[in-house]
Scaffold this motif. Structure first.
Motif, short mmCIF file in Angstrom:
data_model
loop_
_atom_site.label_atom_id
_atom_site.label_comp_id
_atom_site.label_asym_id
_atom_site.label_seq_id
_atom_site.Cartn_x
_atom_site.Cartn_y
_atom_site.Cartn_z
N PRO A 94 28.06 -37.50 -24.66
CA PRO A 94 28.38 -36.18 -25.22
C PRO A 94 29.71 -35.73 -24.50
O PRO A 94 30.16 -36.32 -23.44
N THR A 95 30.36 -34.63 -24.99
CA THR A 95 31.54 -33.86 -24.58
C THR A 95 30.91 -33.43 -23.30
O THR A 95 29.91 -33.17 -22.92
N GLU A 96 31.95 -32.98 -22.49
CA GLU A 96 31.80 -32.39 -21.10
C GLU A 96 30.74 -31.22 -21.45
O GLU A 96 29.89 -30.67 -20.47
N GLN A 97 30.96 -30.28 -22.40
CA GLN A 97 30.22 -29.21 -22.82
C GLN A 97 28.81 -29.59 -22.94
O GLN A 97 27.66 -28.69 -22.50
N THR A 98 28.56 -30.54 -23.46
CA THR A 98 26.90 -30.70 -23.83
C THR A 98 26.41 -31.96 -22.95
O THR A 98 25.12 -32.16 -22.93
N ARG A 99 27.26 -32.29 -21.96
CA ARG A 99 26.60 -33.29 -21.09
C ARG A 99 25.44 -32.73 -20.19
O ARG A 99 24.48 -33.39 -20.05
N GLN A 100 25.82 -31.55 -19.68
CA GLN A 100 24.58 -30.99 -18.71
C GLN A 100 23.27 -30.72 -19.25
O GLN A 100 22.13 -30.93 -19.14
N ARG A 101 23.64 -30.10 -20.58
CA ARG A 101 22.48 -30.13 -21.58
C ARG A 101 21.42 -31.30 -22.08
O ARG A 101 20.49 -31.40 -21.80
N ALA A 102 22.37 -32.44 -22.42
CA ALA A 102 21.79 -33.57 -22.60
C ALA A 102 21.02 -34.39 -21.15
O ALA A 102 19.92 -34.75 -21.40
N ALA A 103 21.55 -34.02 -20.16
CA ALA A 103 20.92 -34.59 -18.94
C ALA A 103 19.69 -33.71 -18.74
O ALA A 103 18.83 -34.49 -18.34
N TRP A 104 19.60 -32.54 -18.90
CA TRP A 104 18.41 -31.58 -18.73
C TRP A 104 17.38 -32.04 -19.74
O TRP A 104 16.23 -32.31 -19.25
N PHE A 105 17.58 -32.50 -20.95
CA PHE A 105 16.96 -32.79 -22.06
C PHE A 105 16.16 -34.21 -21.64
O PHE A 105 14.98 -34.46 -21.74
N ILE A 106 17.07 -35.22 -21.17
CA ILE A 106 16.73 -36.47 -21.02
C ILE A 106 15.56 -36.38 -19.67
O ILE A 106 14.41 -36.99 -19.62
N LEU A 107 15.90 -35.58 -18.50
CA LEU A 107 14.95 -35.31 -17.59
C LEU A 107 13.70 -34.67 -18.03
O LEU A 107 12.60 -35.34 -17.54
N GLY A 108 13.76 -33.84 -19.06
CA GLY A 108 12.44 -33.09 -19.57
C GLY A 108 11.70 -34.16 -20.22
O GLY A 108 10.28 -34.47 -19.95
N MET A 109 12.37 -35.10 -21.04
CA MET A 109 11.24 -36.14 -21.78
C MET A 109 10.99 -37.35 -20.73
O MET A 109 9.80 -37.58 -20.78
N PHE A 110 11.51 -37.72 -19.81
CA PHE A 110 11.04 -38.48 -18.56
C PHE A 110 10.02 -38.06 -18.05
O PHE A 110 8.94 -38.62 -17.59
N THR A 111 10.21 -36.55 -17.78
CA THR A 111 8.93 -35.99 -17.18
C THR A 111 7.50 -35.86 -17.87
O THR A 111 6.59 -36.09 -17.59
N LEU A 112 8.08 -35.61 -19.10
CA LEU A 112 6.88 -35.59 -19.96
C LEU A 112 5.78 -36.90 -20.30
O LEU A 112 4.95 -37.04 -20.18
N ILE A 113 6.94 -38.04 -20.12
CA ILE A 113 6.17 -39.35 -20.44
C ILE A 113 5.62 -39.79 -19.06
O ILE A 113 4.53 -40.11 -19.17
N LEU A 114 6.22 -39.59 -18.18
CA LEU A 114 5.31 -39.70 -17.02
C LEU A 114 4.05 -38.88 -16.71
O LEU A 114 2.93 -39.37 -16.00
#
Length: 54
Positions: free
Chosen positions: A20-40
């Motif tokens: 993603p672009t720099e603008q959406t990189r942080q948002r995507a990182a938090w989304f991925i962390l949330g998904m990993f947390t839900l899976i665990l």
């Protein structure tokens, strides 16, 4: 935050996702962390239920 962005970057490169672009990189990182947390959490709950049933 750098660790979270590094993990997200590794995820993008591993699965061949366009980074993603720099603008959406942080948002995507938090989304991925949330998904990993839900899976665990789901694995933990499933394991606890299985352990309790046995």
């Amino acid at each position: 935050m750098r660790l979270l962005e590094a993990l997200a970057g590794a995820f993008f490169r591993t699965f061949g996702i366009t980074e993603p672009t720099e603008q959406t990189r942080q948002r995507a990182a938090w989304f991925i962390l949330g998904m990993f947390t839900l899976i665990l959490l789901a694995f933990f709950i499933g394991g606890a239920i299985l352990f309790h049933m046995l």
